[in-house]
Design an enzyme around this catalytic site. Structure first.
Site, PDB file in Angstrom:
ATOM      1  N   HIS A 183      -5.585   9.648   3.534  1.00 11.77           N
ATOM      2  CA  HIS A 183      -4.938   8.449   2.995  1.00 11.77           C
ATOM      3  C   HIS A 183      -5.829   7.811   1.948  1.00 11.77           C
ATOM      4  O   HIS A 183      -7.045   8.009   1.918  1.00 11.77           O
ATOM      5  CB  HIS A 183      -4.635   7.444   4.113  1.00 11.77           C
ATOM      6  N   CYS A 184      -5.178   7.041   1.050  1.00 12.37           N
ATOM      7  CA  CYS A 184      -5.922   6.239   0.077  1.00 12.37           C
ATOM      8  C   CYS A 184      -5.687   4.782   0.442  1.00 12.37           C
ATOM      9  O   CYS A 184      -5.430   4.459   1.602  1.00 12.37           O
ATOM     10  CB  CYS A 184      -5.478   6.560  -1.348  1.00 12.37           C
ATOM     11  N   ALA A 185      -5.757   3.888  -0.525  1.00 15.78           N
ATOM     12  CA  ALA A 185      -5.651   2.458  -0.225  1.00 15.78           C
ATOM     13  C   ALA A 185      -4.274   2.060   0.300  1.00 15.78           C
ATOM     14  O   ALA A 185      -4.155   1.165   1.126  1.00 15.78           O
ATOM     15  CB  ALA A 185      -5.990   1.639  -1.464  1.00 15.78           C
TER      16      ALA A 185
END
Length: 653
Positions: A31-33
């Site tokens: 995942h990213c932000a």
């Protein structure tokens, strides 16, 4: 993590795993932000339309060969934790996922994606510099600030701070690029320091002819000792080269002298390449890019501006829009003005206008309001992903309306000669970056007003031909657009199903109503209806003939599907996920076919209770079709021979 939230995320994980084609179709997850990113073996197996309707999901799209599901900042961390655990990929990093995804990209896609990653990493610093530059520009035009010693001094410090960040931007780029391509980041910093060394003639002064340039002669070639201030493209190339040199020498130099010799050789060879090959080539490339963009403004005129601002948000869909940061930085370094920033800003606000247009057409729909309003607020601060993927792309015609609005805004940018003195922020905060020359702030507001109104009106116009507003009070069975066909198919499926399906005791003990479970998530039936058993022994059995859909890594829960496709979640204990599999032994694995009464899981009931956990075992029907209903047996003692739940079709009433 709160127990109630975890149960909700477990249900999301189960549903997502099914919709992306099953666990066997998942190559990696990270995942990213804001986004849960999943790499699949076959993207065609993923039901993207159904994923859009998953609980808490704000949108879904495919970019960089990843299925990316937007959950939002903060929430995505918790969803990822449970989803990754459910699919046995808990410790995969975003870097690992990119490696997996890159294997499915062509060379050009890999290059562009890598460049995007470089600027994502240093974007906080760029944003700080951009906002400080804009703030300094605003304060510098206020007479009161100039006349007040304290305010003037503060403004000078702001100006120095912003100038310092932009002045050392090549160093930051070299650091980030070296890190991104697998080298030791400190060597990227070293190379950036060499590029900006005081021993070299300042690049801007050399271009103006106000400083003497020393020329060395190496192998008969002249090497000018000029610094690389503003050399963003050169810094990108040097970061890549430094990383590859570091990896090479780390492998080739004997271990006994590696610590001393490897960084020495990396720095020495990198410096030689910087001044003889990469520096000149990078300067030529950056000059070509700048000249091409300037040529576009001078020769294509209003058409060039309109095309760029009209199509810019389509680049955002690919996730590669951060590459514009390098071009903007180079424009500022070469010309002092950044005309791309306002063009991108009007493209963004136009998509917000499209969101408002869609909201007006569907204003009676509560779910639409809940999605559109926060998405529009995000647009005001330059973040379009929720609007793009949650609404505009999803319903198609708003994205077209937004692109037309962006093109209209681009025309205004051209006609008013609007530009920015920095980059990294847009829309409301971006006004601080507008070049104040020629009524820049007023023109900035006008351009954005035209763009948002254009996106709004065009979405309303296109919606009359491309959208059908659903009457919220209408019978769902009468709605067009494929609903009737879906209903018909469901009916056909129901005909092939038995009128009643039995689920037997899955543990020996006392059966209780779900409402009596001492956990709000289970008791409130957030995950679905069902029953629960207070166990007498530490064994869980199959409640019917069927298949094991998945077994959680922590062994405290499993998903089961009956022969007829009815799915249940059997959850052993409350908050027992915290035990991380301790005291649990599984006797089945994913995809195993099982018979009614077959042993599935054993657990040490006494030790779990001593650890402070309730050992009640809920059985939840997580995805029961609307045409089915549950008939639960009366509370009392149950065993593997006791019918606990009967699932009946509507026809069986």
């Amino acid at each position: 993590m709160d127990a109630n939230k975890r149960q909700r995320y477990e249900k999301i994980s189960i549903e997502l795993t099914k919709l992306v084609g099953g666990r066997e179709n998942i190559q990696g997850v990270a995942h990213c932000a804001t986004r849960l990113r999943i790499v699949l073996n076959d993207n065609d197996l993923a039901d993207l339309k159904a994923i859009e309707d998953v609980d808490l999901a704000k949108g879904v799209f495919v970019a960089g060969d990843q299925v990316q599901i937007i959950f939002g900042a903060g929430l995505v961390n918790d969803v990822y934790e449970v989803f990754a655990e459910h699919n046995h990929m808990k410790n995969m990093s975003l870097s690992d996922l990119k490696t997996v995804a890159n294997q499915k990209m062509n060379p050009l896609q890999r290059i562009i994606k890598a460049l995007s990653d470089v600027f994502v990493d240093i974007m906080p610093g760029i944003l700080a510099a951009a906002l400080l530059t804009g703030l300094s520009g605003v304060l510098g035009n206020i007479a009161f600030v100039q006349a007040n010693d304290t305010l003037y001094g503060i403004n000078r410090l702001i100006n120095i701070s912003s100038g310092a960040i932009f002045g050392f931007l090549p160093l930051a780029v070299a650091y980030s690029a070296c890190k991104r391509f697998g080298g030791r980041p400190i060597l990227g910093i070293v190379m950036g320091c060499i590029m900006l060394s005081d021993s070299l003639a300042n690049a801007y002064a050399a271009a103006q002819g106000t400083v003497e340039v020393t020329t060395l002669h190496i192998f008969g070639f002249g090497v000018d000792l000029i610094g690389f201030q503003g050399g963003i493209i050169v810094a990108l190339l040097m970061g890549f080269v430094t990383a590859k040199l570091d990896i090479f020498f780390e492998k080739k130099v004997p271990e006994v002298i590696r610590l001393l010799l490897s960084p020495l050789l990396t720095t020495l060879v990198g410096a030689v390449l910087l001044f003889t090959v990469i520096g000149p080539a990078g300067r030529g490339l950056s000059t070509g890019i700048t000249n091409a963009l300037v040529w576009m403004t001078q020769n294509l005129g209003v058409f060039g501006y309109a095309v760029f601002s009209g199509l810019q948000q389509l680049v955002v869909i690919t996730g590669l829009h951060h590459i514009f940061g390098a071009i903007e930085a180079q424009l500022l370094a070469d010309t002092g003005r950044n005309f791309l920033n306002p063009l991108m800003s009007v493209a963004i606000i136009a998509q917000g206008g499209a969101v408002l247009g869609y909201l007006v057409r569907h204003r009676k729909n509560v779910k639409t309001r809940e999605l559109c309003i926060p998405s529009f607020v995000s647009v005001l601060f330059g973040i379009t992903e929720p609007a793009l993927f949650g609404i505009n792309l999803r319903y198609r015609f708003p994205i077209i309306g937004g692109c037309i609005g962006g093109a209209l805004g681009g025309i205004v940018v051209y006609l008013t000669n609007l530009a920015a003195v920095g980059f990294g922020t847009t829309v409301l905060p971006g006004i601080a970056l507008a070049d104040p020359a020629g009524n820049g702030y007023v023109n900035y507001i006008i351009a954005h007003g035209i763009a948002i109104v254009g996106g709004f009106i065009m979405t309303l116009v296109l919606g009359r031909f491309m959208d059908k507003v659903v009457d919220e009070s209408a019978d769902p069975g009468t709605v067009g657009g494929g609903r009737a066909e879906e209903a018909e198919e469901s009916c056909k499926e129901a005909v092939r199903m038995p009128e009643e399906e039995f689920f037997f005791g899955y543990a020996d003990g006392q059966m209780i109503a779900m409402e009596e479970v001492k956990d709000d998530t289970f008791a409130s039936k957030v995950l679905g209806d069902g029953v629960a058993v207070i166990p007498e022994t530490g064994k869980v059995y199959a409640p019917a003939d069927g298949t094991i859909v998945s077994v959680f890594d922590t062994k405290h829960a499993l998903c089961f599907a009956s022969t007829y496709g009815t799915e249940v979640l059997i959850h052993i204990g409350v908050d027992t996920v915290n035990l991380q599999g301790k005291y649990f032994t599984t006797h089945v694995k994913d995809k195993d076919s099982v018979k009614k009464g077959q042993l599935l899981v054993e657990f040490d009931q006494e030790q779990i209770a001593k650890a402070g956990y309730d050992t009640v075992i809920p059985m939840i029907f997580t995805d029961l079709p609307e045409e089915k209903r549950l008939e639960k047996a009366q509370p009392g003692r149950v065993s593997a021979q006791t019918k606990t739940v009967t699932v009946r079709t509507a026809a069986g009433n």
